[in-house]
Motif scaffolding. Structure first.
Motif, PDB file in Angstrom:
ATOM      1  N   SER A   1      14.838  26.375   0.105  1.00 49.10           N
ATOM      2  CA  SER A   1      15.825  27.152   1.193  1.00 49.10           C
ATOM      3  C   SER A   1      14.921  27.177   2.390  1.00 49.10           C
ATOM      4  CB  SER A   1      16.522  28.313   0.591  1.00 49.10           C
ATOM      5  OG  SER A   1      15.446  29.353   0.702  1.00 49.10           O
ATOM      6  N   PRO A   2      15.787  27.186   3.498  1.00 45.68           N
ATOM      7  CA  PRO A   2      14.745  27.573   4.585  1.00 45.68           C
ATOM      8  C   PRO A   2      13.982  28.854   4.493  1.00 45.68           C
ATOM      9  CG  PRO A   2      17.323  27.776   5.224  1.00 45.68           C
ATOM     10  CD  PRO A   2      17.077  27.030   3.922  1.00 45.68           C
ATOM     11  N   SER A   3      14.985  29.978   4.322  1.00 46.73           N
ATOM     12  CA  SER A   3      14.222  31.153   4.075  1.00 46.73           C
ATOM     13  C   SER A   3      12.877  31.244   3.255  1.00 46.73           C
ATOM     14  CB  SER A   3      15.143  32.235   3.647  1.00 46.73           C
ATOM     15  OG  SER A   3      16.298  32.313   4.722  1.00 46.73           O
ATOM     16  N   ARG A   4      13.067  30.655   1.859  1.00 44.78           N
ATOM     17  CA  ARG A   4      11.956  30.622   1.117  1.00 44.78           C
ATOM     18  C   ARG A   4      10.663  29.961   1.714  1.00 44.78           C
ATOM     19  NH1 ARG A   4      12.259  30.299  -5.373  1.00 44.78           N
ATOM     20  NH2 ARG A   4      10.110  30.691  -5.927  1.00 44.78           N
ATOM     21  N   LEU A   5      10.981  28.916   2.273  1.00 45.21           N
ATOM     22  CA  LEU A   5      10.176  27.948   2.886  1.00 45.21           C
ATOM     23  C   LEU A   5       9.257  29.146   3.823  1.00 45.21           C
ATOM     24  CD1 LEU A   5       8.478  25.307   3.270  1.00 45.21           C
ATOM     25  CD2 LEU A   5      10.576  24.723   4.866  1.00 45.21           C
ATOM     26  N   THR A   6      10.108  29.689   4.669  1.00 45.83           N
ATOM     27  CA  THR A   6       9.358  30.249   5.850  1.00 45.83           C
ATOM     28  C   THR A   6       8.579  31.432   5.287  1.00 45.83           C
ATOM     29  OG1 THR A   6      11.165  29.702   7.260  1.00 45.83           O
ATOM     30  CG2 THR A   6      10.008  31.623   7.990  1.00 45.83           C
TER      31      THR A   6
ATOM     32  N   TRP B   1      15.332  38.482   7.829  1.00 46.94           N
ATOM     33  CA  TRP B   1      16.269  39.144   8.541  1.00 46.94           C
ATOM     34  C   TRP B   1      15.837  40.305   9.228  1.00 46.94           C
ATOM     35  CZ3 TRP B   1      21.213  41.438   6.023  1.00 46.94           C
ATOM     36  CH2 TRP B   1      22.488  41.340   6.729  1.00 46.94           C
ATOM     37  N   THR B   2      14.747  40.882   8.941  1.00 45.20           N
ATOM     38  CA  THR B   2      13.947  41.877   9.728  1.00 45.20           C
ATOM     39  C   THR B   2      13.803  41.849  11.062  1.00 45.20           C
ATOM     40  OG1 THR B   2      11.823  41.451   9.392  1.00 45.20           O
ATOM     41  CG2 THR B   2      12.913  42.617   7.556  1.00 45.20           C
ATOM     42  N   ARG B   3      13.867  43.071  12.061  1.00 51.85           N
ATOM     43  CA  ARG B   3      13.739  42.757  13.292  1.00 51.85           C
ATOM     44  C   ARG B   3      12.080  42.478  13.669  1.00 51.85           C
ATOM     45  NH1 ARG B   3      15.574  44.960  18.388  1.00 51.85           N
ATOM     46  NH2 ARG B   3      17.594  45.382  17.338  1.00 51.85           N
ATOM     47  N   GLU B   4      11.229  42.968  12.968  1.00 52.78           N
ATOM     48  CA  GLU B   4       9.868  42.649  13.062  1.00 52.78           C
ATOM     49  C   GLU B   4       9.689  41.065  12.975  1.00 52.78           C
ATOM     50  OE1 GLU B   4      10.403  46.694  12.110  1.00 52.78           O
ATOM     51  OE2 GLU B   4      10.870  45.037  11.025  1.00 52.78           O
ATOM     52  N   PHE B   5      10.317  40.536  11.849  1.00 54.89           N
ATOM     53  CA  PHE B   5      10.101  39.074  11.735  1.00 54.89           C
ATOM     54  C   PHE B   5      10.766  38.310  12.913  1.00 54.89           C
ATOM     55  CE2 PHE B   5      10.705  35.136  10.043  1.00 54.89           C
ATOM     56  CZ  PHE B   5       9.339  34.576   9.301  1.00 54.89           C
ATOM     57  N   THR B   6      11.828  38.418  13.007  1.00 59.21           N
ATOM     58  CA  THR B   6      12.441  37.808  14.344  1.00 59.21           C
ATOM     59  C   THR B   6      11.909  37.961  15.656  1.00 59.21           C
ATOM     60  OG1 THR B   6      14.116  39.481  14.716  1.00 59.21           O
ATOM     61  CG2 THR B   6      14.716  37.967  13.166  1.00 59.21           C
TER      62      THR B   6
ATOM     63  N   GLY C   1      10.516  34.031  16.505  1.00 58.07           N
ATOM     64  CA  GLY C   1      11.800  33.621  17.213  1.00 58.07           C
ATOM     65  C   GLY C   1      11.530  32.171  17.514  1.00 58.07           C
ATOM     66  N   LYS C   2      10.217  31.579  18.063  1.00 54.59           N
ATOM     67  CA  LYS C   2      10.243  30.034  18.281  1.00 54.59           C
ATOM     68  C   LYS C   2       8.956  29.648  17.429  1.00 54.59           C
ATOM     69  CE  LYS C   2      12.124  30.758  22.950  1.00 54.59           C
ATOM     70  NZ  LYS C   2      12.317  30.645  24.232  1.00 54.59           N
ATOM     71  N   ALA C   3       9.421  28.709  16.320  1.00 50.43           N
ATOM     72  CA  ALA C   3       8.401  28.330  15.584  1.00 50.43           C
ATOM     73  C   ALA C   3       8.810  27.126  14.744  1.00 50.43           C
ATOM     74  CB  ALA C   3       8.070  29.553  14.373  1.00 50.43           C
ATOM     75  N   VAL C   4       7.825  26.717  14.180  1.00 52.12           N
ATOM     76  CA  VAL C   4       8.039  25.394  13.497  1.00 52.12           C
ATOM     77  C   VAL C   4       7.055  25.848  12.122  1.00 52.12           C
ATOM     78  CG1 VAL C   4       6.868  23.289  12.568  1.00 52.12           C
ATOM     79  CG2 VAL C   4       8.041  23.482  14.764  1.00 52.12           C
TER      80      VAL C   4
ATOM     81  N   GLN D   1      14.460  27.952  17.540  1.00 51.21           N
ATOM     82  CA  GLN D   1      14.326  28.423  18.979  1.00 51.21           C
ATOM     83  C   GLN D   1      15.392  29.348  19.017  1.00 51.21           C
ATOM     84  OE1 GLN D   1      12.111  26.721  21.700  1.00 51.21           O
ATOM     85  NE2 GLN D   1      11.179  26.545  19.655  1.00 51.21           N
ATOM     86  N   MET D   2      14.786  30.546  19.246  1.00 55.02           N
ATOM     87  CA  MET D   2      15.741  31.868  19.286  1.00 55.02           C
ATOM     88  C   MET D   2      16.111  31.678  20.991  1.00 55.02           C
ATOM     89  SD  MET D   2      15.155  35.795  18.200  1.00 55.02           S
ATOM     90  CE  MET D   2      13.568  35.961  19.636  1.00 55.02           C
ATOM     91  N   ASP D   3      17.403  32.081  21.076  1.00 53.99           N
ATOM     92  CA  ASP D   3      17.920  32.043  22.558  1.00 53.99           C
ATOM     93  C   ASP D   3      18.294  33.367  23.052  1.00 53.99           C
ATOM     94  OD1 ASP D   3      20.318  32.132  21.393  1.00 53.99           O
ATOM     95  OD2 ASP D   3      21.046  30.145  22.631  1.00 53.99           O
ATOM     96  N   GLN D   4      18.218  34.252  22.095  1.00 48.88           N
ATOM     97  CA  GLN D   4      18.563  35.676  22.394  1.00 48.88           C
ATOM     98  C   GLN D   4      17.407  36.597  22.114  1.00 48.88           C
ATOM     99  OE1 GLN D   4      22.072  37.170  20.653  1.00 48.88           O
ATOM    100  NE2 GLN D   4      23.209  35.097  21.198  1.00 48.88           N
ATOM    101  N   GLN D   5      17.298  37.765  22.431  1.00 54.22           N
ATOM    102  CA  GLN D   5      16.042  38.729  22.063  1.00 54.22           C
ATOM    103  C   GLN D   5      15.927  38.841  20.682  1.00 54.22           C
ATOM    104  OE1 GLN D   5      16.238  42.280  24.123  1.00 54.22           O
ATOM    105  NE2 GLN D   5      14.291  43.177  23.694  1.00 54.22           N
ATOM    106  N   VAL D   6      16.933  39.217  20.196  1.00 56.11           N
ATOM    107  CA  VAL D   6      16.832  39.286  18.439  1.00 56.11           C
ATOM    108  C   VAL D   6      18.106  38.483  17.981  1.00 56.11           C
ATOM    109  CG1 VAL D   6      16.917  40.875  16.483  1.00 56.11           C
ATOM    110  CG2 VAL D   6      15.933  41.628  18.757  1.00 56.11           C
ATOM    111  N   GLN D   7      17.484  37.417  16.919  1.00 60.28           N
ATOM    112  CA  GLN D   7      18.454  36.673  16.466  1.00 60.28           C
ATOM    113  C   GLN D   7      18.051  35.945  15.113  1.00 60.28           C
ATOM    114  OE1 GLN D   7      19.056  32.937  19.096  1.00 60.28           O
ATOM    115  NE2 GLN D   7      21.086  33.014  18.804  1.00 60.28           N
ATOM    116  N   HIS D   8      18.775  35.996  14.121  1.00 62.17           N
ATOM    117  CA  HIS D   8      18.667  35.687  12.750  1.00 62.17           C
ATOM    118  C   HIS D   8      18.910  34.142  12.677  1.00 62.17           C
ATOM    119  CE1 HIS D   8      18.173  39.844  12.036  1.00 62.17           C
ATOM    120  NE2 HIS D   8      19.375  40.082  12.395  1.00 62.17           N
ATOM    121  N   LEU D   9      17.979  33.368  12.643  1.00 59.32           N
ATOM    122  CA  LEU D   9      18.036  32.013  12.524  1.00 59.32           C
ATOM    123  C   LEU D   9      17.583  31.175  11.409  1.00 59.32           C
ATOM    124  CD1 LEU D   9      16.955  30.893  16.030  1.00 59.32           C
ATOM    125  CD2 LEU D   9      19.351  31.299  15.288  1.00 59.32           C
ATOM    126  N   PHE D  10      16.578  31.637  10.464  1.00 60.85           N
ATOM    127  CA  PHE D  10      15.846  30.818   9.680  1.00 60.85           C
ATOM    128  C   PHE D  10      16.856  30.649   8.584  1.00 60.85           C
ATOM    129  CE2 PHE D  10      12.380  32.727  11.912  1.00 60.85           C
ATOM    130  CZ  PHE D  10      11.454  31.534  12.037  1.00 60.85           C
TER     131      PHE D  10
END
Length: 249
Positions: A5-10, A74-79, A83-86, A117-126
């Motif tokens: 899963s993308p989350s586990r990989l991350t 899903w935490t604010r600290e992580f996002t 927010g912009k990562a490979v 690539q997060m396009d907002q200040q806080v966004q849950h993408l992974f």
């Protein structure tokens, strides 16, 4: 090929631990990423706050639990720090500057990997990002949108755009143009983004090579056009810096 899963990989790439309240009593499907978890895996009940608006993006709608890896992303600290990562098996890397983005677009890692690539200040993408297994055709989770990139086409498009920029600069006073477009917007918020300068079409009537380059650019996907916003401005080629786990621990 073993899927992850993308989350586990991350979370594993970042050297972090899952967030959970208990171990799963039996196998199930994560409400967020839609990937299966096994009995004994870390999970917690899915109880989104009233501010949660991503119901349409849930991959496992109807399930009552999320796995610990989705919870950890899903935490604010992580996002805020990722927010912009490979992400790949080698770690979590920066993908924010022109140089960083251009590097990963043209030198993607071996799979599994993902590009967000997060396009907002806080966004849950992974948890919603597609896991890539190819270096030739891949996807970028850009905010709520999903962009497609064909690496070879992007490289050809960048070369064509550079040639067209030279043509568009002919007879122009001042500095030469860096690109041949009316607008080229990283945030994808410009109506004229990706539109070639009109004079190029007139020139193409007399110069076959200009028309050929216009055809190349016209065949780019929206993801490849987005990629030009970095590739055409990159000034160096080097592996981007890795994001260290202590930044978000």
């Amino acid at each position: 090929m073993s899927l992850i899963s993308p989350s586990r990989l991350t979370i594993e790439a970042a050297g972090l631990s899952p967030v959970s309240t208990h171990k799963a009593a039996h196998a199930g499907i994560c409400a967020m990423c839609g990937y299966p978890y096994q009995a004994g895996d870390p999970v917690l009940a899915f109880r989104p706050e009233s501010s949660f608006t991503d119901y349409g993006a849930l991959r496992g709608q109807g399930n009552k639990a999320i796995d610990g890896w989705c919870a950890a992303t899903w935490t604010r600290e992580f996002t805020q720090t990722h927010g912009k990562a490979v992400v790949s098996r080698q770690g979590v890397f920066k993908a924010a500057s022109n140089n960083d983005i251009a590097w990963w677009l043209l030198n993607p890692p071996e799979g599994p990997w993902l590009f967000v690539q997060m396009d907002q200040q806080v966004q849950h993408l992974f948890w919603r990002a597609p896991v890539n297994y190819s270096r030739d055709v891949f996807f970028i989770q850009y905010g709520e949108a999903r962009l497609t990139v064909r690496r070879e086409n992007l490289a050809r498009g960048a070369d064509a755009a550079r040639r067209l920029a030279i043509v568009a600069s002919e007879g122009r006073k001042g500095a030469a143009l860096k690109h041949p477009f009316v607008r080229l917007a990283r945030e994808l918020d410009e109506p004229l983004h990706g539109l070639l300068r009109p004079n190029l079409y007139k020139i193409a009537n007399d110069r076959v090579e200009v028309g050929a380059d216009i055809d190349i650019v016209a065949g780019l996907t929206s993801g490849e056009l987005w990629g030009l916003t970095a590739v055409l401005y990159a000034t160096e080629s080097a592996v981007p810096e890795r994001k260290l786990p202590e930044l978000v621990a």
